[in-house]
Motif scaffolding. Structure first.
Motif, PDB file in Angstrom:
ATOM      1  N   ALA A   1      -5.560   7.355  -0.251  1.00 48.71           N
ATOM      2  CA  ALA A   1      -4.336   6.636   0.107  1.00 48.71           C
ATOM      3  C   ALA A   1      -3.223   6.852  -0.921  1.00 48.71           C
ATOM      4  CB  ALA A   1      -4.625   5.153   0.265  1.00 48.71           C
TER       5      ALA A   1
ATOM      6  N   LYS B   1     -10.823  10.066   6.029  1.00 53.95           N
ATOM      7  CA  LYS B   1      -9.618  10.389   6.817  1.00 53.95           C
ATOM      8  C   LYS B   1      -8.767   9.144   7.045  1.00 53.95           C
ATOM      9  CE  LYS B   1     -10.959  14.194   9.889  1.00 53.95           C
ATOM     10  NZ  LYS B   1     -11.307  14.302  11.325  1.00 53.95           N
ATOM     11  N   ILE B   2      -9.434   8.017   7.347  1.00 58.08           N
ATOM     12  CA  ILE B   2      -8.697   6.772   7.546  1.00 58.08           C
ATOM     13  C   ILE B   2      -7.993   6.399   6.249  1.00 58.08           C
ATOM     14  CG2 ILE B   2      -8.923   4.299   8.013  1.00 58.08           C
ATOM     15  CD1 ILE B   2     -11.308   5.023   9.860  1.00 58.08           C
ATOM     16  N   GLY B   3      -8.671   6.636   5.117  1.00 55.95           N
ATOM     17  CA  GLY B   3      -8.050   6.378   3.821  1.00 55.95           C
ATOM     18  C   GLY B   3      -6.750   7.139   3.660  1.00 55.95           C
ATOM     19  N   GLY B   4      -6.677   8.312   4.282  1.00 54.34           N
ATOM     20  CA  GLY B   4      -5.476   9.138   4.164  1.00 54.34           C
ATOM     21  C   GLY B   4      -4.386   8.765   5.150  1.00 54.34           C
ATOM     22  N   TYR B   5      -4.442   7.564   5.688  1.00 56.17           N
ATOM     23  CA  TYR B   5      -3.452   7.115   6.681  1.00 56.17           C
ATOM     24  C   TYR B   5      -2.019   7.273   6.172  1.00 56.17           C
ATOM     25  CZ  TYR B   5      -1.077   3.980   9.971  1.00 56.17           C
ATOM     26  OH  TYR B   5      -0.243   3.457  10.900  1.00 56.17           O
ATOM     27  N   LEU B   6      -1.809   6.952   4.894  1.00 54.34           N
ATOM     28  CA  LEU B   6      -0.449   6.991   4.346  1.00 54.34           C
ATOM     29  C   LEU B   6      -0.081   8.364   3.797  1.00 54.34           C
ATOM     30  CD1 LEU B   6      -0.441   3.632   2.382  1.00 54.34           C
ATOM     31  CD2 LEU B   6       0.866   4.121   4.431  1.00 54.34           C
ATOM     32  N   ALA B   7      -1.068   9.271   3.710  1.00 57.36           N
ATOM     33  CA  ALA B   7      -0.828  10.552   3.069  1.00 57.36           C
ATOM     34  C   ALA B   7      -0.260  11.563   4.059  1.00 57.36           C
ATOM     35  CB  ALA B   7      -2.138  11.079   2.487  1.00 57.36           C
ATOM     36  N   THR B   8       0.471  12.538   3.536  1.00 57.67           N
ATOM     37  CA  THR B   8       0.867  13.653   4.386  1.00 57.67           C
ATOM     38  C   THR B   8      -0.353  14.555   4.550  1.00 57.67           C
ATOM     39  OG1 THR B   8       1.489  15.015   2.517  1.00 57.67           O
ATOM     40  CG2 THR B   8       3.209  13.609   3.435  1.00 57.67           C
TER      41      THR B   8
ATOM     42  N   ALA C   1       0.836  -1.198   0.000  1.00 55.83           N
ATOM     43  CA  ALA C   1       0.000   0.000   0.000  1.00 55.83           C
ATOM     44  C   ALA C   1       0.870   1.248   0.000  1.00 55.83           C
ATOM     45  CB  ALA C   1      -0.938  -0.013   1.201  1.00 55.83           C
TER      46      ALA C   1
ATOM     47  N   ARG D   1     -12.098   6.765  -0.619  1.00 54.65           N
ATOM     48  CA  ARG D   1     -11.196   6.359   0.465  1.00 54.65           C
ATOM     49  C   ARG D   1      -9.900   5.795  -0.113  1.00 54.65           C
ATOM     50  NH1 ARG D   1     -13.315   1.538   4.106  1.00 54.65           N
ATOM     51  NH2 ARG D   1     -12.711   0.445   2.213  1.00 54.65           N
TER      52      ARG D   1
ATOM     53  N   LEU E   1      -7.267   6.756  14.490  1.00 54.21           N
ATOM     54  CA  LEU E   1      -8.148   6.421  13.364  1.00 54.21           C
ATOM     55  C   LEU E   1      -7.821   5.021  12.844  1.00 54.21           C
ATOM     56  CD1 LEU E   1      -8.217   9.825  11.468  1.00 54.21           C
ATOM     57  CD2 LEU E   1     -10.179   8.682  12.486  1.00 54.21           C
TER      58      LEU E   1
ATOM     59  N   LYS F   1      -3.794   9.936  13.656  1.00 55.74           N
ATOM     60  CA  LYS F   1      -3.715   8.871  12.654  1.00 55.74           C
ATOM     61  C   LYS F   1      -3.755   7.495  13.298  1.00 55.74           C
ATOM     62  CE  LYS F   1      -1.805  10.515   8.434  1.00 55.74           C
ATOM     63  NZ  LYS F   1      -0.675  10.694   7.567  1.00 55.74           N
TER      64      LYS F   1
ATOM     65  N   LEU G   1      -5.992  -3.062   6.123  1.00 55.14           N
ATOM     66  CA  LEU G   1      -4.729  -3.544   5.560  1.00 55.14           C
ATOM     67  C   LEU G   1      -4.527  -3.009   4.146  1.00 55.14           C
ATOM     68  CD1 LEU G   1      -4.476  -7.329   6.441  1.00 55.14           C
ATOM     69  CD2 LEU G   1      -2.713  -5.620   6.809  1.00 55.14           C
ATOM     70  N   ALA G   2      -5.613  -3.012   3.370  1.00 48.95           N
ATOM     71  CA  ALA G   2      -5.522  -2.567   1.984  1.00 48.95           C
ATOM     72  C   ALA G   2      -5.199  -1.080   1.897  1.00 48.95           C
ATOM     73  CB  ALA G   2      -6.832  -2.863   1.253  1.00 48.95           C
ATOM     74  N   LEU G   3      -5.435  -0.346   2.992  1.00 49.48           N
ATOM     75  CA  LEU G   3      -5.138   1.086   2.990  1.00 49.48           C
ATOM     76  C   LEU G   3      -3.772   1.377   3.605  1.00 49.48           C
ATOM     77  CD1 LEU G   3      -8.657   2.313   4.076  1.00 49.48           C
ATOM     78  CD2 LEU G   3      -7.600   2.685   1.855  1.00 49.48           C
ATOM     79  N   GLY G   4      -3.027   0.325   3.904  1.00 46.65           N
ATOM     80  CA  GLY G   4      -1.668   0.536   4.378  1.00 46.65           C
ATOM     81  C   GLY G   4      -1.514   0.525   5.884  1.00 46.65           C
ATOM     82  N   ILE G   5      -2.531   0.070   6.605  1.00 46.15           N
ATOM     83  CA  ILE G   5      -2.428   0.019   8.067  1.00 46.15           C
ATOM     84  C   ILE G   5      -1.919  -1.364   8.473  1.00 46.15           C
ATOM     85  CG2 ILE G   5      -3.729   0.149  10.220  1.00 46.15           C
ATOM     86  CD1 ILE G   5      -5.675   2.031   8.643  1.00 46.15           C
TER      87      ILE G   5
ATOM     88  N   ALA H   1     -10.238   1.816  12.411  1.00 50.07           N
ATOM     89  CA  ALA H   1     -10.360   1.116  11.131  1.00 50.07           C
ATOM     90  C   ALA H   1     -10.164  -0.381  11.336  1.00 50.07           C
ATOM     91  CB  ALA H   1      -9.331   1.657  10.141  1.00 50.07           C
TER      92      ALA H   1
END
Lengths: 255, 288
Positions: free
Chosen positions: A171, A119-126, A95, A167, B161, B158, B174-178, B165
């Protein structure tokens, strides 16, 4: 190789076994950067297994089954992303490399609000990326704007699909995997989403791989398609080539 | 008035005792049955740092909390990680660890009524005409503080959240990188720190005993079953329900009945609404 037809994702001779059953049988495919690739097939043809193998979720499944002493899951072959072998890379690492899966049946977080889902989708984003992406998603799906405070579990199927797609966009994908994005939607909503997927592909440099059971609604937007049957690729070609194949028309496209 | 204030104190105590258990379960789906042992261990470590090593009291508490956080992380990283997805094994393993910790403490000298840690501030005051010691006021404020902290943590950070999730849909997360293992180790560790916080807030009211460890686990289970396992709202409502039921029982029936009330409520809830006040039957089914 010119950057125009750079291969972003390459799957080579992939076999996936659940215990002794073959789920994916010797599948090879290549996805060009900036294009939309379709994967078509009936139920149990192996679409979702292929998608979750590309996204790496199968590693997680294997780990869980092993801990439980359940099904043995194994795979052979190679998955390359931007020329790098990622066959055994953990899903969350994939991911962060830019491979983002929007799973089958949307899988929104039902108890979180729509905004929280994004917001959770943006976990990897700055922070900066998240802000721009959120703006972009709401621009792409203005229908979501009045629903941001609503719990995602209460949204309609079409709204949930928009949310799940949004979402995934949060990411920061380079390769967006959409597993049956049109499943169970009304025809007008199908068309709306297909248009949005095309728009994403045109406006950003995101490469899209989507799987569908019925190809007709997404047919106009794909560049290249693969037809899966019992885990094997039985046909592939550009959308025109597939369109002109009589077997395909009757069997998979419902035309 | 007295009933109301002591009811609130008692309910807040229950929240402090159980919120860590609920957090760890909510995120990682691990029922941490060593919860009560971690609670007592924190108190005991605070006692060791403060009374035996002579460190300043607040430093001792801080060190004890840090220690328990590491214990929680180790518990997940070395033991529970191998058992994920197998609830019965998770229960047996964590309960075993809890037994080991508590019985080790008993062997190491945690016997009788001699060991105790002091309240943060000594003395009493009068609130609405009711005499109340400062420690109980601190418990109320501390409980509210922790609830607010957790609310902001899970809504705006983060990691928080990501916790939410994972709790709702691990595959999608997992698919979103967590990374679910990282989230779980953090959650179990945070649950341990919350157990420890409960300990340092509540233990000054009495003695640190091994039996208290088992009692805290039973309360954590009672609150979780009544409120719906893993649900935050459930923890708060169930704590108030059980908390006030206990105070009323102590006042109008007999004080030694207060423990039975919690157990009775478990049975009533299991008959009337098996998933708990805020639980979801669906989740239970998925689990099976």
């Amino acid at each position: 190789m010119s950057p125009q037809n750079e291969i972003l994702l390459e799957v080579k001779d992939l076999m996936v076994f659940y215990e002794n059953a073959v789920a994916i049988n010797n599948v090879s495919l290549r996805c060009q950067k900036g294009k939309i690739t379709g994967i078509f097939g009936a139920n149990s043809a192996g679409k979702s297994t292929l998608m979750s193998t590309i996204a790496g979720l199968i590693l997680d499944l294997k780990k869980k089954e092993e801990r439980k002493g359940g099904e043995r899951i194994s795979w052979f072959g190679e998955i390359k992303f931007r020329g790098k072998d990622i066959t055994n890379v953990e899903p969350f690492e994939r991911a962060s490399m830019g491979i983002i899966l929007c799973p089958e049946r949307r899988q929104v977080f039902p108890e979180s609000t729509a905004l929280e889902n994004l917001k959770i989708g943006g976990y990897l984003a700055t922070k900066e990326q998240a802000r721009t992406s959120l703006e972009y998603v709401l621009d792409l799906f203005p229908e979501l704007k009045p629903l941001l405070k609503r719990e995602a579990g209460f949204l309609s199927g079409g709204e949930q699909q928009m949310l799940a797609t949004g979402r995934a966009l949060m990411a920061q994908p380079k390769l967006l995997l959409l597993d049956e994005p049109l499943l169970g939607l009304a025809p007008s909503v199908e068309a709306r989403l297909a248009k949005a997927i095309k728009k994403i592909n045109e406006q950003t440099d995101i490469t899209v791989v989507l799987s569908e059971q019925y190809a007709r609604p997404v047919f106009p937007i794909i560049d290249h398609g693969y037809v899966l049957e019992n885990g094997s690729v039985v046909l592939d070609g550009t959308s025109e080539e597939l369109m002109n194949n009589p077997d395909v028309l009757s069997a998979y496209f419902g035309i | 008035m007295e009933l109301l204030i002591y009811g609130i104190v008692n309910s807040m105590s229950l929240i402090l005792m159980t919120i860590g258990f609920a957090l760890a379960y909510g995120v990682s789906r691990i029922p941490n049955f060593s919860h009560g042992a971690l609670y007592i261990l924190t108190g005991y470590m605070a006692y060791v740092f403060f009374a035996m090593l002579g460190l300043p009291y607040f430093l001792a508490i801080l060190l004890a909390l840090l220690f328990i956080g590491l214990v929680g992380a180790a518990l997940y990283q070395f033991i529970l990680i191998h058992l994920r997805g197998m609830p019965i094994s998770e229960i047996i393993a964590s309960f075993g660890v809890g037994l080991a910790i508590l019985e080790f403490l008993r062997w190491a000298g945690l016997r009788g009524m001699a060991i105790t840690i002091p309240p943060f501030i000594r003395g009493t005051t009068t609130v609405f005409g009711v005499i109340l010691d400062y420690q109980r006021i601190i418990i109320i404020l501390g409980g509210i503080g922790i609830l607010f902290f957790l609310y902001f943590f899970t809504s705006y950070t983060k990691t928080g959240l990501a916790f939410k999730a994972i709790a709702q849909n691990e595959r999608a997360a997992l698919a979103l990188g967590i990374d679910s293992d990282r989230a779980a180790v953090l959650a179990v560790s945070m649950g341990a720190v919350l157990a420890g916080l409960g300990g340092v807030f509540l233990l000054p009211l009495g003695n640190i005993t091994v039996e208290m460890g088992y009692e805290v686990l039973i309360f954590a289970l009672a609150v979780s079953i009544v409120g719906g396992i893993g649900s935050w709202k459930g923890v708060v409502y169930a704590s108030f329900l059980i908390g006030f039921a206990q105070i009323l029982t102590v006042r109008y029936i007999a004080s030694h009945w207060h423990f039975v009330v919690a157990l009775l409520l478990i049975i009533i809830v299991l008959i009337v609404k098996p998933s708990g006040l805020y639980g979801k039957q669906k989740e239970l089914e998925e689990r099976v």
